[in-house]
Write a protein that holds these residues in place. Sequence first.
Motif, PDB file in Angstrom:
ATOM      1  N   GLY A   1       1.494 -11.067 -12.101  1.00 59.52           N
ATOM      2  CA  GLY A   1       0.734 -11.798 -11.092  1.00 59.52           C
ATOM      3  C   GLY A   1       1.587 -12.478 -10.040  1.00 59.52           C
ATOM      4  O   GLY A   1       1.063 -13.147  -9.149  1.00 59.52           O
ATOM      5  N   ASP A   2       2.916 -12.295 -10.123  1.00 60.70           N
ATOM      6  CA  ASP A   2       3.817 -12.907  -9.146  1.00 60.70           C
ATOM      7  C   ASP A   2       3.732 -12.186  -7.810  1.00 60.70           C
ATOM      8  O   ASP A   2       3.472 -10.980  -7.752  1.00 60.70           O
ATOM      9  N   LEU A   3       4.018 -12.905  -6.736  1.00 59.84           N
ATOM     10  CA  LEU A   3       4.065 -12.321  -5.404  1.00 59.84           C
ATOM     11  C   LEU A   3       5.360 -11.528  -5.261  1.00 59.84           C
ATOM     12  O   LEU A   3       6.449 -12.055  -5.512  1.00 59.84           O
ATOM     13  N   VAL A   4       5.234 -10.254  -4.882  1.00 61.36           N
ATOM     14  CA  VAL A   4       6.392  -9.374  -4.708  1.00 61.36           C
ATOM     15  C   VAL A   4       6.204  -8.485  -3.484  1.00 61.36           C
ATOM     16  O   VAL A   4       5.115  -8.443  -2.895  1.00 61.36           O
ATOM     17  N   THR A   5       7.263  -7.774  -3.156  1.00 59.08           N
ATOM     18  CA  THR A   5       7.232  -6.726  -2.142  1.00 59.08           C
ATOM     19  C   THR A   5       7.583  -5.428  -2.848  1.00 59.08           C
ATOM     20  O   THR A   5       8.594  -5.347  -3.545  1.00 59.08           O
ATOM     21  N   THR A   6       6.741  -4.410  -2.695  1.00 60.12           N
ATOM     22  CA  THR A   6       6.981  -3.124  -3.339  1.00 60.12           C
ATOM     23  C   THR A   6       7.676  -2.174  -2.373  1.00 60.12           C
ATOM     24  O   THR A   6       7.707  -2.405  -1.162  1.00 60.12           O
ATOM     25  N   SER A   7       8.203  -1.100  -2.909  1.00 52.90           N
ATOM     26  CA  SER A   7       8.913  -0.105  -2.107  1.00 52.90           C
ATOM     27  C   SER A   7       7.950   0.914  -1.516  1.00 52.90           C
ATOM     28  O   SER A   7       6.977   1.318  -2.150  1.00 52.90           O
ATOM     29  N   VAL A   8       8.257   1.327  -0.317  1.00 52.81           N
ATOM     30  CA  VAL A   8       7.514   2.409   0.340  1.00 52.81           C
ATOM     31  C   VAL A   8       7.936   3.718  -0.314  1.00 52.81           C
ATOM     32  O   VAL A   8       9.107   3.905  -0.640  1.00 52.81           O
ATOM     33  N   THR A   9       6.984   4.614  -0.529  1.00 55.29           N
ATOM     34  CA  THR A   9       7.325   5.920  -1.087  1.00 55.29           C
ATOM     35  C   THR A   9       6.985   7.027  -0.091  1.00 55.29           C
ATOM     36  O   THR A   9       5.986   6.956   0.625  1.00 55.29           O
ATOM     37  N   ASN A  10       7.824   8.028  -0.090  1.00 57.03           N
ATOM     38  CA  ASN A  10       7.665   9.167   0.798  1.00 57.03           C
ATOM     39  C   ASN A  10       6.300   9.830   0.623  1.00 57.03           C
ATOM     40  O   ASN A  10       5.614  10.141   1.601  1.00 57.03           O
ATOM     41  N   LEU A  11       5.875  10.030  -0.625  1.00 59.53           N
ATOM     42  CA  LEU A  11       4.581  10.683  -0.886  1.00 59.53           C
ATOM     43  C   LEU A  11       3.416   9.900  -0.284  1.00 59.53           C
ATOM     44  O   LEU A  11       2.487  10.493   0.265  1.00 59.53           O
ATOM     45  N   ASP A  12       3.451   8.568  -0.423  1.00 55.30           N
ATOM     46  CA  ASP A  12       2.369   7.751   0.138  1.00 55.30           C
ATOM     47  C   ASP A  12       2.307   7.898   1.660  1.00 55.30           C
ATOM     48  O   ASP A  12       1.223   7.987   2.233  1.00 55.30           O
ATOM     49  N   ILE A  13       3.472   7.915   2.298  1.00 55.84           N
ATOM     50  CA  ILE A  13       3.495   8.053   3.759  1.00 55.84           C
ATOM     51  C   ILE A  13       2.793   9.342   4.159  1.00 55.84           C
ATOM     52  O   ILE A  13       1.875   9.346   4.975  1.00 55.84           O
ATOM     53  N   HIS A  14       3.227  10.447   3.590  1.00 55.16           N
ATOM     54  CA  HIS A  14       2.702  11.765   3.964  1.00 55.16           C
ATOM     55  C   HIS A  14       1.252  11.965   3.541  1.00 55.16           C
ATOM     56  O   HIS A  14       0.406  12.331   4.363  1.00 55.16           O
ATOM     57  N   ASP A  15       0.970  11.757   2.268  1.00 55.21           N
ATOM     58  CA  ASP A  15      -0.352  12.094   1.750  1.00 55.21           C
ATOM     59  C   ASP A  15      -1.453  11.204   2.312  1.00 55.21           C
ATOM     60  O   ASP A  15      -2.545  11.683   2.623  1.00 55.21           O
ATOM     61  N   ILE A  16      -1.175   9.920   2.446  1.00 59.92           N
ATOM     62  CA  ILE A  16      -2.206   9.037   2.999  1.00 59.92           C
ATOM     63  C   ILE A  16      -2.418   9.329   4.479  1.00 59.92           C
ATOM     64  O   ILE A  16      -3.553   9.315   4.958  1.00 59.92           O
ATOM     65  N   ALA A  17      -1.352   9.646   5.194  1.00 64.51           N
ATOM     66  CA  ALA A  17      -1.506  10.029   6.608  1.00 64.51           C
ATOM     67  C   ALA A  17      -2.397  11.268   6.729  1.00 64.51           C
ATOM     68  O   ALA A  17      -3.258  11.343   7.618  1.00 64.51           O
ATOM     69  N   ARG A  18      -2.217  12.221   5.842  1.00 67.44           N
ATOM     70  CA  ARG A  18      -3.041  13.438   5.884  1.00 67.44           C
ATOM     71  C   ARG A  18      -4.509  13.122   5.598  1.00 67.44           C
ATOM     72  O   ARG A  18      -5.414  13.646   6.263  1.00 67.44           O
ATOM     73  N   SER A  19      -4.764  12.246   4.617  1.00 65.34           N
ATOM     74  CA  SER A  19      -6.151  11.845   4.345  1.00 65.34           C
ATOM     75  C   SER A  19      -6.739  11.103   5.538  1.00 65.34           C
ATOM     76  O   SER A  19      -7.889  11.346   5.936  1.00 65.34           O
ATOM     77  N   CYS A  20      -5.963  10.199   6.108  1.00 67.82           N
ATOM     78  CA  CYS A  20      -6.451   9.434   7.260  1.00 67.82           C
ATOM     79  C   CYS A  20      -6.777  10.343   8.437  1.00 67.82           C
ATOM     80  O   CYS A  20      -7.804  10.178   9.091  1.00 67.82           O
ATOM     81  N   ARG A  21      -5.909  11.290   8.693  1.00 64.12           N
ATOM     82  CA  ARG A  21      -6.136  12.215   9.817  1.00 64.12           C
ATOM     83  C   ARG A  21      -7.362  13.079   9.540  1.00 64.12           C
ATOM     84  O   ARG A  21      -8.168  13.338  10.430  1.00 64.12           O
ATOM     85  N   THR A  22      -7.529  13.521   8.305  1.00 64.90           N
ATOM     86  CA  THR A  22      -8.680  14.345   7.928  1.00 64.90           C
ATOM     87  C   THR A  22      -9.991  13.600   8.152  1.00 64.90           C
ATOM     88  O   THR A  22     -10.979  14.191   8.598  1.00 64.90           O
ATOM     89  N   PHE A  23      -9.996  12.291   7.865  1.00 69.07           N
ATOM     90  CA  PHE A  23     -11.219  11.501   7.984  1.00 69.07           C
ATOM     91  C   PHE A  23     -11.280  10.665   9.262  1.00 69.07           C
ATOM     92  O   PHE A  23     -12.064   9.723   9.359  1.00 69.07           O
ATOM     93  N   ASN A  24     -10.446  11.023  10.256  1.00 67.49           N
ATOM     94  CA  ASN A  24     -10.515  10.449  11.600  1.00 67.49           C
ATOM     95  C   ASN A  24     -10.263   8.937  11.639  1.00 67.49           C
ATOM     96  O   ASN A  24     -10.896   8.203  12.398  1.00 67.49           O
TER      97      ASN A  24
END
Length: 190
Positions: A18-41
């Motif tokens: 439950g502590d406040l942290v900063t997580t790491s960005v992952t390559n897969l999240d960048i690509h795959d979420i961008a593709r979903s976002c683009r698909t759904f406008n």
Amino acid sequence: MENMYLALVHHPIRNKRGDLVTTSVTNLDIHDIARSCRTFNIKNYFLVTPLKAQHDLVKRILGHWEEDAANAYNPDRQDALSIARLVNSVDEAIVKIEEAEGVKPLIAVTGANFESFTGRMNDLVSKMNVDKKPCLLLFGTGWGLHASILERADFSLDPIVGTSEDGYNHLSVRSAVAIYLDRFAEASRS
């Protein structure tokens, strides 16, 4: 879905204690979420992290797909990544949306473990239509969005619940984004 924006938040996030942290960005999240976002406008996909090293990584990944050879090899990926925006904070994303739309967006949050929530996707779409505002849909990484973000939300969506008999319910954020965006498309058509 012209007025939907999405952010993948890496800070402020909770860890398993439950502590406040900063997580790491992952390559897969960048690509795959961008593709979903683009698909759904989705208008823009914000990657939220205050860490300079993470900014450098994201810029390198996004920049790679802008290069001629990579773009020629896979132009669909560059097209999807063209809506990605790197920001330091959720507040910075809100300001960018307000500058583009002329109005502050509704803030909607998601979470796998919400015990209470405002409503389902069709309720959010109705609220967007009544309030005549764009929406920034926030997804957390790690163990979910920190309370400092949840407290500011205008709307909290019902969690995605699986059908596993033993209660297992641990989707990747990439899968959750795709499911919620499909629900948004369906609710917008209704």
